[in-house]
Design an enzyme around this catalytic site. Sequence first.
Site, PDB file in Angstrom:
ATOM      1  N   GLU A 175       0.789  -1.234   0.000  1.00 60.07           N
ATOM      2  CA  GLU A 175       0.000   0.000   0.000  1.00 60.07           C
ATOM      3  C   GLU A 175       0.821   1.284   0.000  1.00 60.07           C
ATOM      4  O   GLU A 175       0.798   2.048   0.977  1.00 60.07           O
ATOM      5  CB  GLU A 175      -0.954   0.001   1.204  1.00 60.07           C
ATOM      6  CG  GLU A 175      -1.912  -1.171   1.228  1.00 60.07           C
ATOM      7  CD  GLU A 175      -2.935  -1.067   2.361  1.00 60.07           C
ATOM      8  OE1 GLU A 175      -2.817  -0.173   3.217  1.00 60.07           O
ATOM      9  OE2 GLU A 175      -3.865  -1.896   2.387  1.00 60.07           O
ATOM     10  N   GLU A 370      -5.376  -8.706   1.185  1.00 56.96           N
ATOM     11  CA  GLU A 370      -5.996  -8.328   2.460  1.00 56.96           C
ATOM     12  C   GLU A 370      -7.470  -8.066   2.231  1.00 56.96           C
ATOM     13  O   GLU A 370      -7.859  -7.412   1.258  1.00 56.96           O
ATOM     14  CB  GLU A 370      -5.405  -7.035   3.054  1.00 56.96           C
ATOM     15  CG  GLU A 370      -4.051  -7.168   3.665  1.00 56.96           C
ATOM     16  CD  GLU A 370      -3.548  -5.862   4.280  1.00 56.96           C
ATOM     17  OE1 GLU A 370      -4.383  -5.028   4.713  1.00 56.96           O
ATOM     18  OE2 GLU A 370      -2.332  -5.676   4.309  1.00 56.96           O
TER      19      GLU A 370
HETATM   20  C1  FCB Z   1      -4.403  -2.116   5.681  1.00 58.24           C
HETATM   21  C2  FCB Z   1      -3.016  -2.423   6.180  1.00 58.24           C
HETATM   22  C3  FCB Z   1      -2.985  -3.459   7.268  1.00 58.24           C
HETATM   23  C4  FCB Z   1      -4.127  -3.313   8.235  1.00 58.24           C
HETATM   24  C5  FCB Z   1      -5.438  -3.191   7.511  1.00 58.24           C
HETATM   25  C6  FCB Z   1      -6.637  -3.068   8.412  1.00 58.24           C
HETATM   26  O1  FCB Z   1      -4.417  -0.851   5.099  1.00 58.24           O
HETATM   27  O2  FCB Z   1      -2.200  -2.846   5.122  1.00 58.24           O
HETATM   28  O3  FCB Z   1      -1.733  -3.405   7.886  1.00 58.24           O
HETATM   29  O4  FCB Z   1      -3.891  -2.267   9.081  1.00 58.24           O
HETATM   30  O5  FCB Z   1      -5.401  -2.079   6.652  1.00 58.24           O
END
Ligand code: FCB
Length: 462
Positions: A175, A370
């Site tokens: 990110e 994620e």
């Molecule tokens: C993302 C991050 C991760 C976590 C989630 C909830 O942006 O990459 O580390 O904090 O959000």
Amino acid sequence: MTQVQEQPRTEVSHFPDGFRWGVATAAYQIEGAATADGRAPSIWDTFARTPGRVHRGHTGDVACDHYHRYGSDVALMRELNIGTYRFSVSWPRVQPDGTGPVNPHGLDFYDRLVDELHTQGVRPMLTLYHWDLPQALEDRGGWTVRDTAERFAEYAEAVHARLGDRVDTWTTLNEPWCSGFLGYASADHAPGRTDAGAAFAAVHHLLLAHGLAAAALRARGAAEISITHILSPVLPRDPAGDLDRAAARLIDGLLNRLFLDPVLRGEYPADMLAVAARFAPIDRLIRAGDEKIIATPIDVLGVNYYQPTHVAAAVGVPAEAKYPGSEGVIFPAHPGPRTDMDWLIDANGLFDLLTRLAADYPGTPLMITENGAAFNDVVHGGRIADRERIGYLAAHLRAGHDAIRAGADLRGYLAWSFMDNFEWAYGYDKRFGLVHVDYATQRRTPKDSALWYRDVIANNSV
Ligand code: FCB
């Protein structure tokens, strides 16, 4: 472990053979052992120690103590059928100064972890940078200076030299939108600066770092190279209104296209260069050949999805700090269920995102690296009945499955997160884990969602 049933459903969605199932974590969020074996501070150690930055002054000093408990943590992954474990390496463990000689003891930890994963039959997927820049590099300008990108490529090579024989998927960055804009423009994240020009410089150097590292890893024989972006479909309040659509296009540029286009199309979007030029000397920052480096081919795009972004035009409102150049855009609260982060729950957004990626960036295999939700979990008689999390995950898995049917080349799904952990500026207040962590005792308890996910994986279907 008890059996946990989801609500009865009529339709079962089977995933393709070989679909990769797993979980994700990040070094600073779980490891603890902040000063062990030669680790030096990262920007997050400094930020967490700065009063007012992190909820209740929480730090990652101990976190989930995973540095010492990785053995039992990996054993639990195996019990939960986890096939792929996405973790990140702490740069200041490996190179305390961010440059120069590696600290072999720092690499020893990842060596042990990777061996343990293989022993338990869990495939490691390694992220080189999940936000914990060595503080020493920040002191020399951090991501605003080009040198940091070159240091990153060296660090990538050092980690590969040690683990390349046992890790095949290498993710450069997690990110970069967050590192660049939350870190340098809005100060929500470390290093906590509020300078839009610095943020655009940081974004370019992060992407350059990705390209340099990708090329270096490729040259050393890394099997699979990826980058993970936070991505979100941006929806105009009035889909037929020109002003709302222009607002959506701008935010889509700042959040999605600014990060996707250079990596996957070899050039920055022209409208984003115009925005950046308002704040930063982009002709000096972006040198001839940089875009080619950034576009070093990747094998898989990591997609982090949590919620869609709703926008509308509103004449005269100042820019939202994390979107420099967004004057005249508002982010209206959209009705609908929300998580404990106050994030909207909308699985259609994931379908829209994946099908859009397939259409706009064809030929790129996708992996959800994620996805997940924080809820205010309660432990009742040793059990955590987190039905809302199961609902969230099930809906998003079905959206992913629908996207595959619609033609998206989705190869896997990694839930955020394996266990509750240090949620950045929210400290330990927000719980994203499939596994509950009692921070006083470090006891791990699989939530109902973990047991449900175990069965999803066993059946390769939801
Ligand atoms: C993302 C991050 C991760 C976590 C989630 C909830 O942006 O990459 O580390 O904090 O959000």
